[in-house]
Design a protein around this motif. Sequence first.
Motif, PDB file in Angstrom:
ATOM      1  N   GLU A   6      35.706  42.158  31.378  1.00 53.30           N
ATOM      2  CA  GLU A   6      35.388  42.026  32.781  1.00 53.30           C
ATOM      3  C   GLU A   6      36.323  42.927  33.511  1.00 53.30           C
ATOM      4  O   GLU A   6      37.504  42.677  33.570  1.00 53.30           O
ATOM      5  N   GLY A 217      30.158  31.843  31.729  1.00 61.25           N
ATOM      6  CA  GLY A 217      30.977  33.037  31.571  1.00 61.25           C
ATOM      7  C   GLY A 217      30.724  34.054  32.678  1.00 61.25           C
ATOM      8  O   GLY A 217      29.670  34.049  33.316  1.00 61.25           O
ATOM      9  N   HIS A 219      31.380  38.393  33.661  1.00 60.41           N
ATOM     10  CA  HIS A 219      31.844  39.757  33.429  1.00 60.41           C
ATOM     11  C   HIS A 219      31.840  40.454  34.776  1.00 60.41           C
ATOM     12  O   HIS A 219      30.974  40.166  35.602  1.00 60.41           O
ATOM     13  N   ALA A 256      36.051  33.647  30.515  1.00 57.23           N
ATOM     14  CA  ALA A 256      35.957  35.104  30.478  1.00 57.23           C
ATOM     15  C   ALA A 256      36.725  35.592  29.264  1.00 57.23           C
ATOM     16  O   ALA A 256      37.589  34.877  28.745  1.00 57.23           O
ATOM     17  N   PHE A 269      42.475  38.130  36.404  1.00 61.06           N
ATOM     18  CA  PHE A 269      41.986  36.788  36.098  1.00 61.06           C
ATOM     19  C   PHE A 269      43.085  35.749  36.329  1.00 61.06           C
ATOM     20  O   PHE A 269      42.835  34.675  36.881  1.00 61.06           O
TER      21      PHE A 269
END
Length: 300
Positions: A6, A217, A219, A256, A269
């Motif tokens: 990501e 999830g 991305h 992720a 993140f």
Amino acid sequence: MPPTDESTDAGTARAPRADPGSGSADHAATGSDPRPSTDCEDTLDLRLTDELIALFAADTGARDGTGEGTAAYGIPDGSSGGSPGGDLYGSSYGSSGRDPSGSPDPFPVEDDLLDQVGGWGPTKTPAGVFQLVPVRAGRDVSLLHRWMNDPAVAEFWELAGPETVVEDHLRRQLDGDGRSVPCLGVLDGTPMSYWEIYRADLDPLARHYPARPHDTGVHLLIGGVADRGRGLGSTLLRAVADQVLDRRPACARVVAEPDLRNTPSVSAFLSGGFRFSAEVDLPGKRAALMIRDRALRELL
């Protein structure tokens, strides 16, 4: 694995090497099983008038300086403040369910396995009004093609090349069963990022960590160079993760798996409210498993 990295402030995210359409671990960013037919025999073939086309063409000035118009996305700009639950597609999409090119809408928002991502609406963030808008191939391929051919993005997503490479990547999701939804991230009326929201518990990724039902999830890649390296990734990751938890009551975790080499992405993140859970070996990369828990939402 799902398009693997990501990309946030780094603008990077590695893409799957296998055929995602087969349900392999790489589908997270691609798609899965064939979706029901979108036969439009009973739909009127409505066309935009020259006046409307001219109006859309005049509404340009994308964030990355490429002149992309924003009218087609129907997202309120920052001056209006936006209104949650507003018209997602604006004047470019009417009841006919067609995009401006006249193609049938390939992905009705009520048809995914993620509680209608396309209907989540705008949300206010410190950076402005943000909204996830499901990708429409006829409208968005050129923009995504340009982003994917940026060397910083191509290093991880591996979707550089002719437009057909991006089209094939999108088609595997758009023709799938709705477990992966490709979206443009529109900030204050301008498309500036690409997202894939997917059911991690239904993805081959679930073989590599103790998945729970409805794990969701994400991305991400930031499209324009000017939008990278200034904290937007963290801000938007937190906003989207919160939307997932708000709109998907059955989901207890957002996950992720950025490439461990992509330290700016991992950092984004962490700053966006995710915690580092483990290192996992996925096809083509060693990843950092990042998790945002509903139970820890107010603490991180």
